[in-house]
Design an enzyme around this catalytic site. Structure first.
Site, PDB file in Angstrom:
ATOM      1  N   TYR A 186      43.513  16.239  17.386  1.00 59.28           N
ATOM      2  CA  TYR A 186      44.221  15.764  16.454  1.00 59.28           C
ATOM      3  C   TYR A 186      44.875  14.976  17.550  1.00 59.28           C
ATOM      4  O   TYR A 186      45.260  13.964  17.730  1.00 59.28           O
ATOM      5  CB  TYR A 186      45.214  16.396  15.255  1.00 59.28           C
TER       6      TYR A 186
HETATM    7  N1  LIG Z   1      53.355  11.822   6.845  1.00 62.56           N
HETATM    8  C1  LIG Z   1      53.308  11.915   7.979  1.00 62.56           C
HETATM    9  O1  LIG Z   1      54.784  12.578   8.457  1.00 62.56           O
HETATM   10  C2  LIG Z   1      53.204  11.517   9.076  1.00 62.56           C
HETATM   11  C3  LIG Z   1      53.293  11.985  10.620  1.00 62.56           C
HETATM   12  C4  LIG Z   1      52.686  11.615  12.046  1.00 62.56           C
HETATM   13  C5  LIG Z   1      51.488  10.277  11.257  1.00 62.56           C
HETATM   14  N2  LIG Z   1      50.703  10.625  10.401  1.00 62.56           N
HETATM   15  C6  LIG Z   1      50.040   9.659  10.551  1.00 62.56           C
HETATM   16  O2  LIG Z   1      50.422   8.743   9.403  1.00 62.56           O
HETATM   17  C7  LIG Z   1      48.834   8.184   8.849  1.00 62.56           C
HETATM   18  C8  LIG Z   1      49.002   8.770   7.454  1.00 62.56           C
HETATM   19  O3  LIG Z   1      49.559  10.322   6.922  1.00 62.56           O
HETATM   20  P1  LIG Z   1      49.490  10.511   5.664  1.00 62.56           P
HETATM   21  O4  LIG Z   1      49.942  12.263   5.567  1.00 62.56           O
HETATM   22  O5  LIG Z   1      49.960   9.331   4.500  1.00 62.56           O
HETATM   23  O6  LIG Z   1      47.924  11.023   6.019  1.00 62.56           O
HETATM   24  P2  LIG Z   1      47.139  12.204   4.542  1.00 62.56           P
HETATM   25  O7  LIG Z   1      47.993  12.861   2.893  1.00 62.56           O
HETATM   26  O8  LIG Z   1      47.245  12.916   6.017  1.00 62.56           O
HETATM   27  O9  LIG Z   1      45.400  11.022   4.239  1.00 62.56           O
HETATM   28  C9  LIG Z   1      44.646  10.413   5.303  1.00 62.56           C
HETATM   29  C10 LIG Z   1      44.491   9.836   4.190  1.00 62.56           C
HETATM   30  O10 LIG Z   1      43.147   9.845   5.013  1.00 62.56           O
HETATM   31  C11 LIG Z   1      41.903   9.149   4.072  1.00 62.56           C
HETATM   32  N3  LIG Z   1      41.084  10.510   4.542  1.00 62.56           N
HETATM   33  C12 LIG Z   1      41.154  12.258   5.409  1.00 62.56           C
HETATM   34  N4  LIG Z   1      39.652  12.388   5.610  1.00 62.56           N
HETATM   35  C13 LIG Z   1      38.662  11.558   5.018  1.00 62.56           C
HETATM   36  C14 LIG Z   1      37.821  10.846   5.243  1.00 62.56           C
HETATM   37  N5  LIG Z   1      36.693  12.492   5.823  1.00 62.56           N
HETATM   38  N6  LIG Z   1      36.743  10.115   5.631  1.00 62.56           N
HETATM   39  C15 LIG Z   1      37.846   9.442   4.525  1.00 62.56           C
HETATM   40  N7  LIG Z   1      39.118   9.444   4.189  1.00 62.56           N
HETATM   41  C16 LIG Z   1      39.855  10.190   4.853  1.00 62.56           C
HETATM   42  C17 LIG Z   1      42.447  10.709   2.559  1.00 62.56           C
HETATM   43  O11 LIG Z   1      41.576   9.551   2.029  1.00 62.56           O
HETATM   44  P3  LIG Z   1      41.379  10.697  -0.002  1.00 62.56           P
HETATM   45  O12 LIG Z   1      42.331  11.735  -0.051  1.00 62.56           O
HETATM   46  O13 LIG Z   1      40.509   9.171  -0.414  1.00 62.56           O
HETATM   47  O14 LIG Z   1      39.591  11.610   1.338  1.00 62.56           O
HETATM   48  C18 LIG Z   1      43.531  10.042   2.820  1.00 62.56           C
HETATM   49  O15 LIG Z   1      43.654   9.169   1.915  1.00 62.56           O
HETATM   50  C19 LIG Z   1      47.971   9.060   9.424  1.00 62.56           C
HETATM   51  O16 LIG Z   1      46.969   8.580   9.824  1.00 62.56           O
HETATM   52  C20 LIG Z   1      48.622   9.991  10.101  1.00 62.56           C
HETATM   53  O17 LIG Z   1      48.026  10.366  10.498  1.00 62.56           O
HETATM   54  C21 LIG Z   1      51.676  10.668   9.396  1.00 62.56           C
END
Ligand SMILES: NC(=O)c1ccc[n+]([C@@H]2O[C@H](COP(=O)([O-])OP(=O)(O)OC[C@H]3O[C@@H](n4cnc5c(N)ncnc54)[C@H](OP(=O)(O)O)[C@@H]3O)[C@@H](O)[C@H]2O)c1
Length: 251
Positions: free
Chosen positions: A155
């Site tokens: 990651y």
């Molecule tokens: N949440 C945090 O606090 C945090 C912290 C640091 C960085 N980030 C970054 O912020 C972004 C959003 O975070 P989040 O927590 O909302 O992410 P998340 O809940 O893990 O969701 C990620 C999204 O990626 C899509 N995804 C995952 N695998 C996939 C695949 N094989 N093909 C197509 N789509 C795929 C999912 O779509 P589906 O559900 O439709 O499959 C989901 O909508 C990410 O880039 C993450 O790394 C988040």
């Protein structure tokens, strides 16, 4: 950039932070192409919420584990809206794996979804920004890309590479397309973790709290509409985590 009436792609735009960004862009009057992987039900809900804000929206499914398929998302934008000015590369996976237990499948999954798909989608996007118009790409990365730990090897590498890709694209696509990144800290509990986990992590960053989805939207909006004179930068929205303080426990 005035976003009103323009079109944005949000990858992983059906739920969690992607959903928040989809709604915020709709509030600004943008038509939307909402990409999703598996969240077919959630995407129908967000489509309805977006359309209720008076803009047009379409959903497109694409499994980024097959990153060669990613340009299909851009094809949907061309078919439905004739072009697109904004791309938010948000979709990602976050799976654990240290130096000893990361296997090839974990490695390949992260690189396909978190790095190859955003690259090939950005490439397709760049080819099709309408003539005479400007475009913007925002890549969503992570504070770990700036201050790596040991618990999420694949990651971390993909997010660091996405930060570097941001700088490469910013030069290659200038002056028509500005490319920036937003590196997030603790905003929402990662899949499989609860609020207590997030609170524990949040207490160890300099600002002693977690961020909110609104903090993410504010950063993305600054890059999209707040300034047109920023490219190749990473805006850290992490409570200062990149400065140190988090005890990386590998979990
Ligand atoms: N949440 C945090 O606090 C945090 C912290 C640091 C960085 N980030 C970054 O912020 C972004 C959003 O975070 P989040 O927590 O909302 O992410 P998340 O809940 O893990 O969701 C990620 C999204 O990626 C899509 N995804 C995952 N695998 C996939 C695949 N094989 N093909 C197509 N789509 C795929 C999912 O779509 P589906 O559900 O439709 O499959 C989901 O909508 C990410 O880039 C993450 O790394 C988040």
């Amino acid at each position: 950039m005035n976003l009103q009436g323009k079109t944005a792609i949000v990858t992983g735009g059906a739920r969690r932070l992607g959903r928040t960004m989809s709604l915020a862009l709709a509030e600004r009057g943008m038509n939307l192409v909402i990409h999703y992987g598996r969240s077919a039900e959630a995407v129908e809900e967000v489509l309805a919420e977006v359309r209720a804000r008076g803009v047009q929206a379409v959903a497109v499914a694409c499994d980024f584990e097959q990153p060669a398929q990613a340009p299909r998302v851009m094809e949907t934008a061309l078919d439905r809206f004739g072009g697109c000015q904004v791309l938010v590369n948000n979709a990602a996976i976050f799976e654990s794996g240290n130096v000893f237990d990361t296997d090839e499948a974990n490695w390949d999954r992260h690189f396909a979804i978190n790095l190859k798909a955003p690259f090939f989608l950005s490439q397709a996007f760049a080819k099709h920004v309408p003539p005479g118009e400007k475009g913007k790409i925002v890549n969503i990365t992570d504070w770990r890309a700036v201050r790596p730990g040991t618990g999420h090897v694949a990651y971390t590498l993909t997010k660091a590479a996405l930060g570097t890709l941001t700088q490469v694209l910013a030069q290659a696509l200038a002056p028509r397309i500005a490319v920036n990144a937003v590196a997030l800290g603790a905003i929402l509990p990662p899949p499989g973790k609860d609020q207590a986990y997030l609170d524990r992590v949040a207490k160890s960053v300099p600002l002693r709290c977690s961020g909110s989805p609104e903090d993410v939207v504010a950063a993305v909006m600054f890059l999209l509409e707040g300034s047109d004179y920023v490219t190749g930068t990473t805006l850290l929205v992490d409570g200062g985590a990149h400065l140190g303080g988090i005890q990386e426990d590998g979990s």
